[in-house]
Design a protein around this motif. Structure first.
Motif, PDB file in Angstrom:
ATOM      1  N   PHE A   1     -13.675  -4.470  21.593  1.00 47.49           N
ATOM      2  CA  PHE A   1     -12.940  -3.664  20.634  1.00 47.49           C
ATOM      3  C   PHE A   1     -12.133  -4.591  19.742  1.00 47.49           C
ATOM      4  O   PHE A   1     -11.145  -5.181  20.190  1.00 47.49           O
ATOM      5  CB  PHE A   1     -12.014  -2.673  21.346  1.00 47.49           C
ATOM      6  CG  PHE A   1     -12.757  -1.618  22.112  1.00 47.49           C
ATOM      7  CD1 PHE A   1     -12.975  -0.371  21.557  1.00 47.49           C
ATOM      8  CD2 PHE A   1     -13.260  -1.889  23.378  1.00 47.49           C
ATOM      9  CE1 PHE A   1     -13.685   0.587  22.256  1.00 47.49           C
ATOM     10  CE2 PHE A   1     -13.970  -0.932  24.086  1.00 47.49           C
ATOM     11  CZ  PHE A   1     -14.185   0.307  23.524  1.00 47.49           C
ATOM     12  N   LEU A   2     -12.558  -4.752  18.513  1.00 47.20           N
ATOM     13  CA  LEU A   2     -11.801  -5.509  17.528  1.00 47.20           C
ATOM     14  C   LEU A   2     -10.964  -4.488  16.774  1.00 47.20           C
ATOM     15  O   LEU A   2     -11.491  -3.607  16.089  1.00 47.20           O
ATOM     16  CB  LEU A   2     -12.729  -6.260  16.571  1.00 47.20           C
ATOM     17  CG  LEU A   2     -12.034  -7.081  15.492  1.00 47.20           C
ATOM     18  CD1 LEU A   2     -11.142  -8.168  16.107  1.00 47.20           C
ATOM     19  CD2 LEU A   2     -13.064  -7.697  14.558  1.00 47.20           C
ATOM     20  N   MET A   3      -9.654  -4.601  16.923  1.00 42.95           N
ATOM     21  CA  MET A   3      -8.747  -3.596  16.404  1.00 42.95           C
ATOM     22  C   MET A   3      -7.874  -4.179  15.300  1.00 42.95           C
ATOM     23  O   MET A   3      -7.620  -5.381  15.278  1.00 42.95           O
ATOM     24  CB  MET A   3      -7.849  -3.071  17.538  1.00 42.95           C
ATOM     25  CG  MET A   3      -8.602  -2.587  18.764  1.00 42.95           C
ATOM     26  SD  MET A   3      -9.773  -1.241  18.429  1.00 42.95           S
ATOM     27  CE  MET A   3      -8.653   0.072  17.914  1.00 42.95           C
ATOM     28  N   VAL A   4      -7.422  -3.297  14.431  1.00 42.08           N
ATOM     29  CA  VAL A   4      -6.429  -3.678  13.440  1.00 42.08           C
ATOM     30  C   VAL A   4      -5.296  -2.671  13.471  1.00 42.08           C
ATOM     31  O   VAL A   4      -5.474  -1.508  13.854  1.00 42.08           O
ATOM     32  CB  VAL A   4      -7.006  -3.770  12.010  1.00 42.08           C
ATOM     33  CG1 VAL A   4      -8.027  -4.901  11.907  1.00 42.08           C
ATOM     34  CG2 VAL A   4      -7.586  -2.460  11.547  1.00 42.08           C
ATOM     35  N   ALA A   5      -4.132  -3.156  13.070  1.00 43.12           N
ATOM     36  CA  ALA A   5      -2.982  -2.288  12.820  1.00 43.12           C
ATOM     37  C   ALA A   5      -2.839  -2.223  11.310  1.00 43.12           C
ATOM     38  O   ALA A   5      -2.904  -3.243  10.621  1.00 43.12           O
ATOM     39  CB  ALA A   5      -1.729  -2.858  13.465  1.00 43.12           C
ATOM     40  N   GLU A   6      -2.652  -1.022  10.821  1.00 44.41           N
ATOM     41  CA  GLU A   6      -2.593  -0.802   9.385  1.00 44.41           C
ATOM     42  C   GLU A   6      -1.278  -0.088   9.063  1.00 44.41           C
ATOM     43  O   GLU A   6      -0.895   0.864   9.737  1.00 44.41           O
ATOM     44  CB  GLU A   6      -3.790   0.049   8.979  1.00 44.41           C
ATOM     45  CG  GLU A   6      -3.979   0.237   7.517  1.00 44.41           C
ATOM     46  CD  GLU A   6      -5.228   1.054   7.242  1.00 44.41           C
ATOM     47  OE1 GLU A   6      -6.205   0.479   6.763  1.00 44.41           O
ATOM     48  OE2 GLU A   6      -5.210   2.276   7.515  1.00 44.41           O
ATOM     49  N   ARG A   7      -0.613  -0.589   8.045  1.00 45.24           N
ATOM     50  CA  ARG A   7       0.605   0.078   7.570  1.00 45.24           C
ATOM     51  C   ARG A   7       0.488   0.212   6.053  1.00 45.24           C
ATOM     52  O   ARG A   7       0.245  -0.778   5.364  1.00 45.24           O
ATOM     53  CB  ARG A   7       1.848  -0.727   7.928  1.00 45.24           C
ATOM     54  CG  ARG A   7       3.146  -0.008   7.557  1.00 45.24           C
ATOM     55  CD  ARG A   7       4.379  -0.888   7.641  1.00 45.24           C
ATOM     56  NE  ARG A   7       4.579  -1.584   8.878  1.00 45.24           N
ATOM     57  CZ  ARG A   7       5.330  -1.160   9.908  1.00 45.24           C
ATOM     58  NH1 ARG A   7       5.921   0.008   9.838  1.00 45.24           N
ATOM     59  NH2 ARG A   7       5.483  -1.910  10.973  1.00 45.24           N
ATOM     60  N   GLY A   8       0.628   1.414   5.549  1.00 42.67           N
ATOM     61  CA  GLY A   8       0.557   1.634   4.106  1.00 42.67           C
ATOM     62  C   GLY A   8      -0.755   1.198   3.497  1.00 42.67           C
ATOM     63  O   GLY A   8      -0.787   0.716   2.369  1.00 42.67           O
TER      64      GLY A   8
END
Length: 154
Positions: A53-60
């Motif tokens: 699982f390659l995950m990202v955190a996204e804001r705006g």
């Protein structure tokens, strides 16, 4: 962290992910953001492996964090599955705002949901701030790690 979305990475996220991987003294010596070819190849392998699982955190709408979560079934520990957290990075503009903790807590909860009995991670010996961060989140420095650098022949 209600304004942060944690989601699976997509191919369009690769430039932002690689930029975060390269944005420190260690990454600056081992990453090559100017050539995305090896990263695209690796992404395809990760994308098609059900235990990766390659995950990202996204804001705006901006990618501000990344991590890889791997599930490893095994015979030890009575046939338990463990998870491994790798490649944790938070964009410089986000450091110190709680995103790293939120992201690691997400990975721990996902590991529980997947039935893991152990979450492990490694951190370069020189990353003393990261070590304090992980210890604060309940991780213990329990093992000595070894690496063998392999070279590929042309």
């Amino acid at each position: 962290m209600t304004d942060v979305v944690i989601r699976s990475a997509v191919a369009d996220d690769l430039p932002a992910i690689v930029a975060m991987l390269a944005d420190d003294p260690l990454g600056a010596t081992r990453e090559s953001p100017d050539d995305m070819t090896p990263y695209r190849t690796a992404y395809e392998r990760l994308r098609t492996d059900p235990d990766q699982f390659l995950m990202v955190a996204e804001r705006g709408g901006a990618v501000v964090g990344t991590l890889q979560l791997t599930f490893v079934p095994g015979l030890s520990r009575r046939g338990s599955t463990r998870s491994i957290i790798e490649g944790v990075r938070v964009a410089g503009s986000e450091r110190g705002r709680g995103l790293g903790q939120h992201f690691i807590e997400w990975a721990i909860e996902e590991s529980r949901r997947q039935g893991c009995s152990l979450v492990q991670l490694t951190s370069d010996a020189t990353r003393t701030d990261a070590h304090r961060f992980y210890e604060r989140l309940g991780f213990t420095a329990s093992h000595v790690g070894f690496k063998l650098q392999l070279t590929t022949s042309d």
